[in-house]
Scaffold this motif. Sequence first.
Motif, PDB file in Angstrom:
ATOM      1  N   ASP A  51      48.864  45.720  24.661  1.00 60.38           N
ATOM      2  CA  ASP A  51      49.284  46.610  24.067  1.00 60.38           C
ATOM      3  C   ASP A  51      49.519  47.000  22.652  1.00 60.38           C
ATOM      4  O   ASP A  51      49.017  47.854  21.915  1.00 60.38           O
ATOM      5  N   LEU A  52      48.892  45.380  21.846  1.00 62.72           N
ATOM      6  CA  LEU A  52      48.487  45.350  20.485  1.00 62.72           C
ATOM      7  C   LEU A  52      46.832  46.110  20.213  1.00 62.72           C
ATOM      8  O   LEU A  52      47.179  47.052  19.321  1.00 62.72           O
TER       9      LEU A  52
ATOM     10  N   ASN B 113      45.498  48.139  22.421  1.00 59.60           N
ATOM     11  CA  ASN B 113      45.624  49.591  21.922  1.00 59.60           C
ATOM     12  C   ASN B 113      46.240  50.551  21.295  1.00 59.60           C
ATOM     13  O   ASN B 113      46.042  51.704  21.170  1.00 59.60           O
TER      14      ASN B 113
ATOM     15  N   GLU C  72      43.745  47.356  30.732  1.00 58.73           N
ATOM     16  CA  GLU C  72      44.811  46.776  30.633  1.00 58.73           C
ATOM     17  C   GLU C  72      44.074  45.353  30.916  1.00 58.73           C
ATOM     18  O   GLU C  72      44.956  44.345  31.667  1.00 58.73           O
TER      19      GLU C  72
ATOM     20  N   ARG D 187      45.491  38.212  32.944  1.00 58.24           N
ATOM     21  CA  ARG D 187      46.977  37.559  33.316  1.00 58.24           C
ATOM     22  C   ARG D 187      46.959  36.485  31.535  1.00 58.24           C
ATOM     23  O   ARG D 187      48.996  37.350  31.443  1.00 58.24           O
TER      24      ARG D 187
ATOM     25  N   GLN E 287      47.569  39.047  28.636  1.00 53.91           N
ATOM     26  CA  GLN E 287      48.377  40.838  29.220  1.00 53.91           C
ATOM     27  C   GLN E 287      50.274  39.704  29.331  1.00 53.91           C
ATOM     28  O   GLN E 287      51.143  40.832  28.871  1.00 53.91           O
ATOM     29  N   SER E 288      50.457  38.422  29.189  1.00 53.89           N
ATOM     30  CA  SER E 288      51.815  38.182  29.305  1.00 53.89           C
ATOM     31  C   SER E 288      52.304  38.185  28.055  1.00 53.89           C
ATOM     32  O   SER E 288      53.193  38.206  27.231  1.00 53.89           O
ATOM     33  N   ILE E 289      51.579  37.670  26.965  1.00 53.89           N
ATOM     34  CA  ILE E 289      51.530  37.675  25.489  1.00 53.89           C
ATOM     35  C   ILE E 289      51.365  39.027  24.993  1.00 53.89           C
ATOM     36  O   ILE E 289      51.438  39.445  23.378  1.00 53.89           O
ATOM     37  N   ARG E 290      50.821  40.420  25.852  1.00 59.89           N
ATOM     38  CA  ARG E 290      50.990  41.885  25.295  1.00 59.89           C
ATOM     39  C   ARG E 290      49.713  42.431  24.426  1.00 59.89           C
ATOM     40  O   ARG E 290      50.109  42.679  23.125  1.00 59.89           O
TER      41      ARG E 290
END
Length: 285
Positions: free
Chosen positions: A131-132, A134, A142, A122, A125-128
């Motif tokens: 996304d970086l 992927n 995820e 979590r 995920q909160s600091i993305r």
Amino acid sequence: MRSKRNQILAVPYVVWMAVFVVVPLLLIVVYAFTTKDGSFTLANFSTMNQYLGVFGNSFFLALVATAICILLGYPLAYFLARSGHRMKGVAMMLIMLPMWMNFLLRTYSWMSLLEDTGLINRLLQSIRFFDLWNGIFGTNIEFFHMINTPGAVVLGMVYNFLPFMVLPIFSVIEKIDSRVIEAAQDLGANSRRVFQKVVFPLSLPGVLSGITMVFIPSVSTFVITKLLGGGMTMMLGDLIEMQFLGAAYNPHLGSAISLVMMIVVLICMAVMNRFGEGEEEAMLL
């Protein structure tokens, strides 16, 4: 008179050792060499051939955890031994503090950290972070699957047993006479040379003691593998528990496995102790 009084005071200890140590060991030996009807057999040991993979996995993961504890524990112990008195007190309290809490509670806390929806994932995920990740590697993840893996089991062993590596090494390094180090420096040895030729050889008894104190509980653990491994990583402790408490109830096979494990552990301890004695004799010479 004093000798007789000491013998009397030792009676409760002797009784305790006999009832809770010697008798259980004798029962394990008896069960290992008998069948359900009490007849002598060696079949319990031949049956263990089908569990050689569990033996190999247990010793491998225990060795990995012990190696990581050495890599983390030795620098920490060395730093603490060379720190000031106040720093030592604070650091030792921080090292000992987790050991004051219940073992199961400490292991359960790692479950909440390592789960797919746990605190670590979590936070990432909160600091993305994903996304970086992927975007760089072209994936579509995820979360990182960390729980119920051999890595989680090793992490749990390192976390729970690391103090058993730090404390003996720290106690040995702290007792090294500073005059020995000063003498080496006066003879022209630099810091790296002093560590290689003086500090590390003199600290080997503490290292060997730490290896013993970490390796033995690691190779026989079953709570950590059950909680952090999710039953996916079987070790000797899990196998023995299955024979005594699980559906595959066979205390004779469980006793045979326990006996073999004890013999292997005793051999390892004897080898390490012999190695430590050799190092001490070499340093004295």
